[in-house]
Design a protein around this motif. Structure first.
Motif, PDB file in Angstrom:
ATOM      1  N   ILE A   1      -2.642  -9.895  -8.577  1.00 16.71           N
ATOM      2  CA  ILE A   1      -3.220  -8.427  -9.275  1.00 16.71           C
ATOM      3  C   ILE A   1      -4.526  -8.995  -9.463  1.00 16.71           C
ATOM      4  O   ILE A   1      -5.474  -7.631  -9.541  1.00 16.71           O
ATOM      5  N   HIS A   2      -4.821  -9.927 -10.402  1.00 15.54           N
ATOM      6  CA  HIS A   2      -6.776 -10.364 -10.094  1.00 15.54           C
ATOM      7  C   HIS A   2      -7.452 -10.004  -9.163  1.00 15.54           C
ATOM      8  O   HIS A   2      -8.556  -9.523  -9.289  1.00 15.54           O
ATOM      9  N   ARG A   3      -6.728 -10.841  -7.958  1.00 19.13           N
ATOM     10  CA  ARG A   3      -8.010 -10.489  -6.797  1.00 19.13           C
ATOM     11  C   ARG A   3      -7.798  -9.190  -6.555  1.00 19.13           C
ATOM     12  O   ARG A   3      -8.995  -8.868  -5.736  1.00 19.13           O
ATOM     13  N   VAL A   4      -6.589  -8.459  -6.334  1.00 20.31           N
ATOM     14  CA  VAL A   4      -6.445  -6.922  -6.069  1.00 20.31           C
ATOM     15  C   VAL A   4      -7.813  -5.707  -6.872  1.00 20.31           C
ATOM     16  O   VAL A   4      -8.949  -5.701  -6.029  1.00 20.31           O
ATOM     17  N   LEU A   5      -8.039  -6.316  -8.080  1.00 21.05           N
ATOM     18  CA  LEU A   5      -9.234  -5.691  -9.149  1.00 21.05           C
ATOM     19  C   LEU A   5     -10.011  -5.954  -8.626  1.00 21.05           C
ATOM     20  O   LEU A   5     -11.246  -5.025  -8.958  1.00 21.05           O
ATOM     21  N   ASP A   6     -10.528  -7.509  -8.637  1.00 26.48           N
ATOM     22  CA  ASP A   6     -12.058  -8.232  -7.724  1.00 26.48           C
ATOM     23  C   ASP A   6     -12.253  -6.888  -6.987  1.00 26.48           C
ATOM     24  O   ASP A   6     -13.416  -6.906  -6.655  1.00 26.48           O
TER      25      ASP A   6
ATOM     26  N   LYS B   1       0.928  -1.438   0.062  1.00 25.42           N
ATOM     27  CA  LYS B   1       0.391  -0.033  -0.188  1.00 25.42           C
ATOM     28  C   LYS B   1       1.269   1.216  -0.176  1.00 25.42           C
ATOM     29  O   LYS B   1       0.361   2.191  -0.693  1.00 25.42           O
ATOM     30  N   HIS B   2       2.000   1.062   0.912  1.00 25.20           N
ATOM     31  CA  HIS B   2       2.626   2.180   0.883  1.00 25.20           C
ATOM     32  C   HIS B   2       3.728   2.559  -0.420  1.00 25.20           C
ATOM     33  O   HIS B   2       3.954   3.663  -0.744  1.00 25.20           O
ATOM     34  N   GLN B   3       3.829   1.556  -0.850  1.00 23.96           N
ATOM     35  CA  GLN B   3       4.929   1.660  -2.368  1.00 23.96           C
ATOM     36  C   GLN B   3       3.837   2.101  -3.198  1.00 23.96           C
ATOM     37  O   GLN B   3       4.794   2.799  -3.972  1.00 23.96           O
ATOM     38  N   LEU B   4       2.997   2.231  -3.583  1.00 23.42           N
ATOM     39  CA  LEU B   4       1.991   2.533  -4.337  1.00 23.42           C
ATOM     40  C   LEU B   4       1.785   3.999  -4.612  1.00 23.42           C
ATOM     41  O   LEU B   4       1.753   5.128  -4.821  1.00 23.42           O
ATOM     42  N   ILE B   5       1.307   4.331  -2.831  1.00 20.39           N
ATOM     43  CA  ILE B   5       1.573   5.969  -2.184  1.00 20.39           C
ATOM     44  C   ILE B   5       2.580   6.689  -2.767  1.00 20.39           C
ATOM     45  O   ILE B   5       2.387   7.295  -3.670  1.00 20.39           O
TER      46      ILE B   5
ATOM     47  N   MET C   1       1.595  -2.393 -10.122  1.00 25.04           N
ATOM     48  CA  MET C   1       1.265  -3.378  -8.926  1.00 25.04           C
ATOM     49  C   MET C   1       2.348  -3.904  -9.722  1.00 25.04           C
ATOM     50  O   MET C   1       2.928  -5.162  -8.531  1.00 25.04           O
ATOM     51  N   LYS C   2       2.634  -4.191 -10.793  1.00 28.09           N
ATOM     52  CA  LYS C   2       3.512  -5.295 -11.137  1.00 28.09           C
ATOM     53  C   LYS C   2       5.039  -4.971 -10.681  1.00 28.09           C
ATOM     54  O   LYS C   2       6.083  -5.524 -10.856  1.00 28.09           O
TER      55      LYS C   2
ATOM     56  N   ILE D   1       6.365  -3.140  -8.449  1.00 24.83           N
ATOM     57  CA  ILE D   1       6.042  -3.233  -7.307  1.00 24.83           C
ATOM     58  C   ILE D   1       6.278  -5.009  -6.244  1.00 24.83           C
ATOM     59  O   ILE D   1       6.017  -4.969  -4.960  1.00 24.83           O
ATOM     60  N   GLY D   2       6.625  -5.764  -7.022  1.00 26.09           N
ATOM     61  CA  GLY D   2       6.368  -7.337  -7.441  1.00 26.09           C
ATOM     62  C   GLY D   2       4.821  -8.205  -7.240  1.00 26.09           C
ATOM     63  O   GLY D   2       4.904  -9.092  -6.749  1.00 26.09           O
ATOM     64  N   ILE D   3       3.776  -7.437  -7.243  1.00 26.19           N
ATOM     65  CA  ILE D   3       3.028  -7.748  -7.880  1.00 26.19           C
ATOM     66  C   ILE D   3       2.538  -9.098  -8.516  1.00 26.19           C
ATOM     67  O   ILE D   3       2.577  -8.992  -9.564  1.00 26.19           O
ATOM     68  N   SER D   4       2.141  -9.900  -8.697  1.00 26.97           N
ATOM     69  CA  SER D   4       1.979 -11.330  -9.562  1.00 26.97           C
ATOM     70  C   SER D   4       0.526 -10.985  -9.917  1.00 26.97           C
ATOM     71  O   SER D   4      -0.049 -10.471  -9.312  1.00 26.97           O
ATOM     72  N   GLU D   5       0.883 -12.009 -11.148  1.00 22.82           N
ATOM     73  CA  GLU D   5      -0.979 -11.162 -12.460  1.00 22.82           C
ATOM     74  C   GLU D   5      -1.714 -12.183 -11.383  1.00 22.82           C
ATOM     75  O   GLU D   5      -3.476 -11.395 -11.398  1.00 22.82           O
ATOM     76  N   LYS D   6      -1.693 -12.688 -11.065  1.00 21.67           N
ATOM     77  CA  LYS D   6      -2.635 -13.805 -10.113  1.00 21.67           C
ATOM     78  C   LYS D   6      -3.217 -12.545  -9.182  1.00 21.67           C
ATOM     79  O   LYS D   6      -4.320 -12.510  -8.898  1.00 21.67           O
TER      80      LYS D   6
END
Length: 282
Positions: free
Chosen positions: A266-271, A235-239, A256-257, A259-264
């Motif tokens: 990212i789908h969960r976050v977007l959901d 969260k703080h990396q995105l801020i 998101m990619k 900062i090392g968030i996987s594709e899988k």
């Protein structure tokens, strides 16, 4: 007769604990009746005299998260705004975004000349030819409050800027009013002074039914710190990458990619993002 239990609020005041109040906050977050009953049943045996409201919140949040992550995100809003810190800049971005949704043109961190000295304005907002100078007072914990000294100071700054702005023939707009926004609360003296001089105040729950909480919920302008699918570090990396609002993540897959968030994930976050933004419009 049910035993009376007193709990310690964030500002260290003692308050009689109310299951009805807890139920109401869970209902406001959109939790179904059966989930609320499960949470109440889980919390009832562990509450004790002197327990902090923060401990109760953590237990309720953990139970709610197991049953419904989106409701848990909404329930965590107050804490999520505290988590925007340690600096006040993300909070200023949040305030600017709320005003933008209400039809204002906004700028963050604007340097303006006053009649006497130069001032940095947190948010400058313009609508229908009128301009508003907005100061944001961010507190990183619930104990922080704004006493009468804060609006006194803000109003004196505003008057200095207003004199310069409205006598400058180059300005085609009118600097109408000063605002003061905080994520905690104002003292009674602060509110009375602001009313007297015409300074607009906005806090977590002031004005009643039109404070930060009500406005953010009604517009689904949640900060990224509400999300349960991201870690605190993420969260703080995105801020730091200037992503402050949940809805900004819809077009921020690359960030998101990065900062090392996987594709899988990212789908969960977007959901979660889509569900969180939709639920506020029901």
């Amino acid at each position: 007769m049910e035993k009376q239990i007193y709990i310690k609020k964030g500002n260290d005041e003692m308050e009689l604990f109310s299951f009805e109040k807890l139920k109401h906050s869970l209902q406001y977050a959109g939790a179904p009746k059966n989930v609320i009953e499960t949470i109440i049943h889980g919390i009832q045996p562990v509450i004790y005299d002197g327990m902090s409201s923060n401990e109760i919140y953590k237990k309720a949040f953990a139970l709610l998260k197991k049953h419904n992550k989106v409701c848990a995100s909404r329930y965590s809003l107050k804490r999520a705004i505290f988590d925007l810190g340690p600096t006040g800049f993300p909070f200023e971005r949040l305030v600017a975004a709320l005003l933008k949704e209400k039809g204002y043109k906004t700028e963050v961190s604007v340097i303006l000349d006053g009649a006497c000295v130069t001032h940095e304005i947190d948010v400058l907002a313009e609508k229908d030819g009128n301009v508003y100078a907005i100061e944001c007072k961010f507190h990183s914990d619930a104990k922080g409050s704004s006493n009468v000294k804060v609006p006194l100071y803000i109003n004196s700054r505003f008057l200095d800027i207003q004199e310069q702005w409205n006598t400058n023939s180059k300005n085609k707009t009118h600097l109408k009013q000063g605002w003061l926004v905080t994520n905690t609360r104002f003292t009674e003296d602060a509110i009375n002074y602001a009313k007297c001089v015409g300074l607009t105040l906005l806090s977590w729950d002031y004005p009643k039914n039109n404070g930060l909480k009500a406005t953010i919920d009604s517009m689904a302008l949640y900060p990224v710190t509400t999300l349960t699918t991201l870690t605190k570090k993420e969260k703080h990396q995105l801020i730091e990458k200037d992503v402050v609002l949940v809805k900004e993540l819809i077009n921020a897959s690359d960030k998101m990619k990065n900062i090392g968030i996987s594709e899988k994930r990212i789908h969960r976050v977007l959901d979660e993002v889509k569900k969180l933004c939709d639920i506020s419009q029901l």
